[in-house]
Every structure is written in structure tokens, then in C-alpha cells.
Design an enzyme around this catalytic site. Structure first.
Site, PDB file in Angstrom:
ATOM      1  CB  ILE A  61      44.694  40.566  31.616  1.00 17.89           C
ATOM      2  CG1 ILE A  61      44.250  41.461  30.678  1.00 17.89           C
ATOM      3  CG2 ILE A  61      43.921  40.545  33.087  1.00 17.89           C
ATOM      4  CD1 ILE A  61      42.808  41.338  30.204  1.00 17.89           C
ATOM      5  CE1 TYR A  62      43.149  41.593  37.227  1.00 17.06           C
ATOM      6  CE2 TYR A  62      44.421  40.767  39.286  1.00 17.06           C
ATOM      7  CZ  TYR A  62      43.425  40.893  38.460  1.00 17.06           C
ATOM      8  OH  TYR A  62      42.265  40.321  38.939  1.00 17.06           O
TER       9      TYR A  62
END
Length: 343
Positions: A61-62
Site C-alpha cells: 500500500i505504500y
């Protein structure tokens, strides 16, 4: 660089790992953390490897996968010299199956992370959060299949409550599945909730703690002090979004003691805050981040500090908060319910 055993596994990891939340900056939320590109990331990885920080932490998700891509580029040609942890669970698309811990999602999420990282295996694969819609057995069976396929080597969980961790460990034991060896959790001098239930659980079950946000979402960098304007940094730029609230008076009290101990040790406020964490039970690794070389080198210096029992006691005292129920009730029965640390 000191190395510690990673929970009850046979893996040993350096006490510091480098977090890649600052890599990419492809959306407004992660832009506040940083926007490190591949060339800058490669330089930071160079410094880490030279210092013995061979463990790198990221997540799908980064920056919508960009952090994994950049880390993969920075480690190209030297993947064998590094340990890589990544995570899955949170949304990676608009569809109902683009999130969670279902077999459908985890198999695809793992393959996507492997591709972005440019590797054929992940050293530690974390469930980034608990998925209450998916049976625990389904998630753990999928992770076990990925371990048997050689695509991941160890598994961990992050941001689970105590009962969610314990249920997962029980299911692994019941069915002979891969077992979580580490917990990645929020822990700092301005956020000691981990000690109430998760730390005793980790001691009892042999889980290692990998600390995220060890500087209290940027509040313990030394840029925030009583009676002074806030210095430029993550908090001033709005980087505390989605983080836990911290009362200003409490924060200033903690920073005052950190400042005093820093003066006594010759370290910085941030280094003392990190050094305190390295004295705590179950802590085997601290994830540190940095936007630039100066920040990284300062964080690396924390391993050189040795705090005295008096300094640790003062930091303990100023950062102590009354826990939630039933933990405050249990404080009066240490004789039958001993704690790893004093609350």
C-alpha cells in the site's frame, strides 16, 4: 550492528531496519512522508548496508506499490545481502476482492509484491491488519501454501488486537500451519499501549516485536519543544494524519526528559527515544525511516547509546499513562499477574 533473534524463529535480524514509507510519494497522504526516488533510495540503501542494517521494511500500500518498486531497484544485484519484509491486507484497488486476507486476494497480492520488488521470495510477509470477514483458517492456510512454495519464508501480523493474534496462533497450532513469528506494532514513549496486553502475549508466545513509528509519528525528533515554534517536519506538514492523538502537555513533559537525557549522553532526542525502545522486552527490531542521509545517519547512531537504569527509569515515569480497563484493574495484582514492565 547488534542482531537479535526474530521471535522464536531461527532468523536473526539487525535491531534497526529501514522503512520505505518515504519512497515514492505518489499520493497526498504519502507525499507528506516523503518522495524519495530510485537514485536517492539507492544511496540510502548503500548507507544502511554499510552500517549493517540489512533489513528493509515496505508494504504494497505504500505509495500504491511504488515504494516496493523503488526498493527493488535499489537492491538490484544485491538482493542476497538483504532481508525484505512487505505486507498485504489493505485496499489495492476499488473492487471487493482487492483487499483483505482471502485466498483470492493474498495469492495475487503476494505475486504482485514479488514482481514489484524484482525478487522470487519475500523474507517476512506481514498481514498489515486483521480481516474480520475472512476465516482465520483460510488466511493461514494460504500463507502456509506460500511458505511451502518458497515464495515467503516467515510470516507476521501487524495491528492485530491481542485476541486476534492469539486466535491466529491457536489455529496454526491446531492445523500445523505456518505460525506468526513476529508482531509489527506501534510503540514509543508517547504511545505505550502495546505494553498492556500485546507485550505480555508476545512474552508468553515468543513473538518478536518489530516497532513501527518509534518516534511517535515524528513528535520525538527534537523539532517539537515546550515554548518554541514547531520546526519544519512531518508533523508541521500534516503528517500526523491517521495517527494517534497526543496531548501537548504530555508530549512536552516527555520531550523535556528526553532532552535532559540527551544532554547527559551526548545523543539527540530522537536517538534517546530509539535507545529506550531497545531496552524493552520483546523488541527485536525498530523500523526507522529517513527522508535524507542526515536523518538516516542520526537514527543509526541510536545503537551507540547506552542508557543507565536511572535514565530509563525517568523516561518510564514521565511517559507512563493509566491503562484502559481491565488493565488498570490488574495493576493491583502483580503478585499473581506479573507484567513484563511497570505500567
Amino acid at each position: 550492528m547488534e542482531n537479535r533473534q526474530f521471535g522464536r524463529s531461527g532468523l536473526h535480524v539487525p535491531v534497526l531496519s529501514f522503512g520505505t514509507g518515504t519512497f515514492g510519494g505518489t499520493n497526498a497522504f504519502f507525499q507528506r512522508w516523503g518522495a524519495t526516488d530510485a537514485a536517492q533510495a539507492t544511496r540510502l540503501v548503500d548507507i544502511c548496508l554499510e552500517a549493517g542494517v540489512t533489513f528493509f521494511d515496505t508494504a504494497d500500500i505504500y505509495s500504491e506499490g511504488e515504494a516496493e518498486r523503488i526498493l527493488g531497484q535499489a537492491l538490484a544485484g544485491r538482493r542476497d545481502k538483504a532481508l525484505v519484509a512487505t505486507k498485504a491486507t489493505f485496499p489495492m484497488g476499488p473492487g471487493p476482492n482487492d483487499r483483505g486476507s482471502s485466498r483470492h486476494h493474498l495469492l495475487r497480492a503476494c505475486e504482485d509484491s514479488l514482481r514489484r520488488l524484482g525478487t522470487d521470495y519475500i523474507d517476512v510477509y506481514f498481514m498489515h491488519g486483521f480481516d474480520g470477514r475472512t476465516p482465520v483458517e483460510e488466511a493461514l492456510r494460504t500463507l502456509d501454501d506460500l511458505i511451502r512454495a518458497g515464495k515467503i519464508r516467515y510470516i507476521g501480523c501487524s495491528n492485530f488486537s491481542g485476541w486476534q493474534v492469539m486466535k491466529s496462533l491457536a489455529v496454526s497450532e491446531k492445523y500445523g500451519l505456518g505460525r506468526y513469528v513476529a508482531y509489527q506494532g506501534n510503540y514509543s514513549l508517547v504511545g505505550r499501549d502495546y505494553e498492556w496486553e500485546l507485550m505480555p502475549l508476545a512474552v508468553d508466545q515468543g513473538l518478536g516485536l518489530m516497532v513501527w513509528s518509534p518516534l511517535g509519528w515524528g513528535r520525538l525528533t527534537g523539532k517539537i519543544r515546550r515554548g518554541q515554534p514547531m520546526g519544519e517536519g512531518r508533523i508541521k506538514s500534516g503528517g500526523a494524519e491517521k495517527g494517534p492523538p497526543v496531548d501537548d502537555a504530555f508530549l512536552y513533559d516527555v520531550v523535556d526528559v528526553l532532552d535532559a537525557v540527551a544532554g547527559e549522553t551526548g545523543g539527540t532526542v530522537a536517538q534517546v527515544a530509539l535507545a529506550w525502545l531497545l531496552t524493552r522486552p520483546t523488541v527485536c527490531n525498530i523500523v526507522v525511516g529517513a527522508r535524507d542521509e542526515a536523518q538516516l545517519r542520526q537514527n543509526l547512531g541510536a545503537v551507540e547509546l547506552r542508557l543507565t537504569p536511572d535514565q530509563i527509569g525517568r523516561l518510564d515515569a514521565v511517559s507512563r499513562r493509566t491503562p484502559a480497563y481491565p488493565y488498570w484493574h490488574q495493576m493491583g495484582s502483580d503478585d499473581i499477574n506479573p507484567k513484563p514492565v511497570a505500567w
